[in-house]
Design a protein around this motif. Sequence first.
Motif, mmCIF file in Angstrom:
data_model
loop_
_atom_site.group_PDB
_atom_site.id
_atom_site.type_symbol
_atom_site.label_atom_id
_atom_site.label_comp_id
_atom_site.label_asym_id
_atom_site.label_seq_id
_atom_site.Cartn_x
_atom_site.Cartn_y
_atom_site.Cartn_z
ATOM 1 N N SER A 105 32.745 14.629 21.413
ATOM 2 C CA SER A 105 31.337 15.005 21.227
ATOM 3 C C SER A 105 30.427 14.217 22.163
ATOM 4 O O SER A 105 29.531 14.783 22.801
ATOM 5 C CB SER A 105 30.906 14.775 19.778
ATOM 6 N N LEU A 106 30.647 12.920 22.257
ATOM 7 C CA LEU A 106 29.841 12.102 23.169
ATOM 8 C C LEU A 106 30.062 12.509 24.623
ATOM 9 O O LEU A 106 29.110 12.590 25.411
ATOM 10 C CB LEU A 106 30.159 10.617 22.988
ATOM 11 N N GLY A 107 31.308 12.754 24.979
ATOM 12 C CA GLY A 107 31.622 13.150 26.349
ATOM 13 C C GLY A 107 31.006 14.483 26.727
ATOM 14 O O GLY A 107 30.452 14.639 27.828
ATOM 15 N N LEU A 108 31.081 15.447 25.825
ATOM 16 C CA LEU A 108 30.489 16.752 26.107
ATOM 17 C C LEU A 108 28.967 16.674 26.185
ATOM 18 O O LEU A 108 28.343 17.326 27.032
ATOM 19 C CB LEU A 108 30.928 17.770 25.058
ATOM 20 N N ALA A 109 28.349 15.877 25.323
ATOM 21 C CA ALA A 109 26.895 15.700 25.378
ATOM 22 C C ALA A 109 26.497 15.049 26.701
ATOM 23 O O ALA A 109 25.514 15.466 27.337
ATOM 24 C CB ALA A 109 26.407 14.868 24.197
ATOM 25 N N ALA A 110 27.241 14.033 27.132
ATOM 26 C CA ALA A 110 26.936 13.357 28.393
ATOM 27 C C ALA A 110 27.101 14.306 29.575
ATOM 28 O O ALA A 110 26.248 14.342 30.477
ATOM 29 C CB ALA A 110 27.832 12.129 28.565
ATOM 30 N N ALA A 111 28.182 15.085 29.575
ATOM 31 C CA ALA A 111 28.393 16.053 30.656
ATOM 32 C C ALA A 111 27.301 17.121 30.633
ATOM 33 O O ALA A 111 26.799 17.536 31.695
ATOM 34 C CB ALA A 111 29.771 16.697 30.528
ATOM 35 N N GLY A 112 26.925 17.563 29.448
ATOM 36 C CA GLY A 112 25.856 18.553 29.331
ATOM 37 C C GLY A 112 24.538 18.032 29.881
ATOM 38 O O GLY A 112 23.796 18.765 30.542
ATOM 39 N N LEU A 113 24.229 16.778 29.618
ATOM 40 C CA LEU A 113 23.010 16.178 30.168
ATOM 41 C C LEU A 113 23.087 16.058 31.688
ATOM 42 O O LEU A 113 22.084 16.256 32.374
ATOM 43 C CB LEU A 113 22.757 14.809 29.530
ATOM 44 N N ALA A 114 24.256 15.743 32.207
ATOM 45 C CA ALA A 114 24.419 15.678 33.662
ATOM 46 C C ALA A 114 24.105 17.029 34.286
ATOM 47 O O ALA A 114 23.458 17.100 35.336
ATOM 48 C CB ALA A 114 25.842 15.245 34.022
ATOM 49 N N VAL A 115 24.540 18.105 33.643
ATOM 50 C CA VAL A 115 24.316 19.451 34.160
ATOM 51 C C VAL A 115 22.870 19.909 33.933
ATOM 52 O O VAL A 115 22.224 20.421 34.844
ATOM 53 C CB VAL A 115 25.307 20.450 33.508
ATOM 54 N N ALA A 116 22.347 19.718 32.726
ATOM 55 C CA ALA A 116 21.007 20.206 32.377
ATOM 56 C C ALA A 116 19.901 19.413 33.050
ATOM 57 O O ALA A 116 18.821 19.935 33.312
ATOM 58 C CB ALA A 116 20.816 20.168 30.860
ATOM 59 N N GLY A 117 20.149 18.143 33.299
ATOM 60 C CA GLY A 117 19.118 17.275 33.853
ATOM 61 C C GLY A 117 18.369 16.563 32.741
ATOM 62 O O GLY A 117 18.521 16.891 31.564
ATOM 63 N N PRO A 118 17.550 15.590 33.107
ATOM 64 C CA PRO A 118 16.926 14.721 32.112
ATOM 65 C C PRO A 118 15.638 15.249 31.490
ATOM 66 O O PRO A 118 15.165 14.710 30.500
ATOM 67 C CB PRO A 118 16.630 13.459 32.914
ATOM 68 N N GLY A 119 15.036 16.269 32.075
ATOM 69 C CA GLY A 119 13.735 16.730 31.606
ATOM 70 C C GLY A 119 12.611 15.918 32.231
ATOM 71 O O GLY A 119 12.835 14.966 32.980
#
Length: 181
Positions: free
Chosen positions: A113-127
């Motif tokens: 869960s932490l890894g997927l959230a971190a990867a998702g943030l890398a892709v989505a960007g920080p806002g």
Amino acid sequence: MTCYDRRDLGLLLLRLGTGGVLAAHGAQKLFGWFGGHGLEGTGQFMESVGYAPGKASATAAGLAEAGGGTLLAVGLATPAAGAAAAGAMAGASAVHLPNGFFAQSGGYEHAASLGLAAAGLAVAGPGRLSLDHALGHLVDRGWMVPAALGATAAATAAVIGMRAKRLRRREQGEQEALFEE
């Protein structure tokens, strides 16, 4: 005056939560904070689960978690931070994989869960509520996302592969020792 939308607020909350948990988890490894075992204890554990050398593995995992988590939380170098944290969590997931999915059985649920959230943030960007945005996205360019995730995936696959090889050799050595008795 800039008006922040719900996407920016959502990304901020996700970054703070995911980054904060990762930073605390890494601080356990690096400094022994929050009930952790520090580099010595974590290094011994890493060695016991096949990551060698143990202390260097503990340092790398701790830096990826604490550094990546802190950078995610503040929204700086988001592609690299998310990729580093995701790589560390892939390594943790490999350790917990034999126990199944759910954390209550020692499974990989939390790390994944932490890894997927971190990867998702890398892709989505920080806002827009981030240091990356405030600094004009100097270390958050579009090309950095596949570069960071690709490099991290390759390094993580190599490290997990070497661990698997060590564990197979260890198991073969134990079986040979049983036959010699």
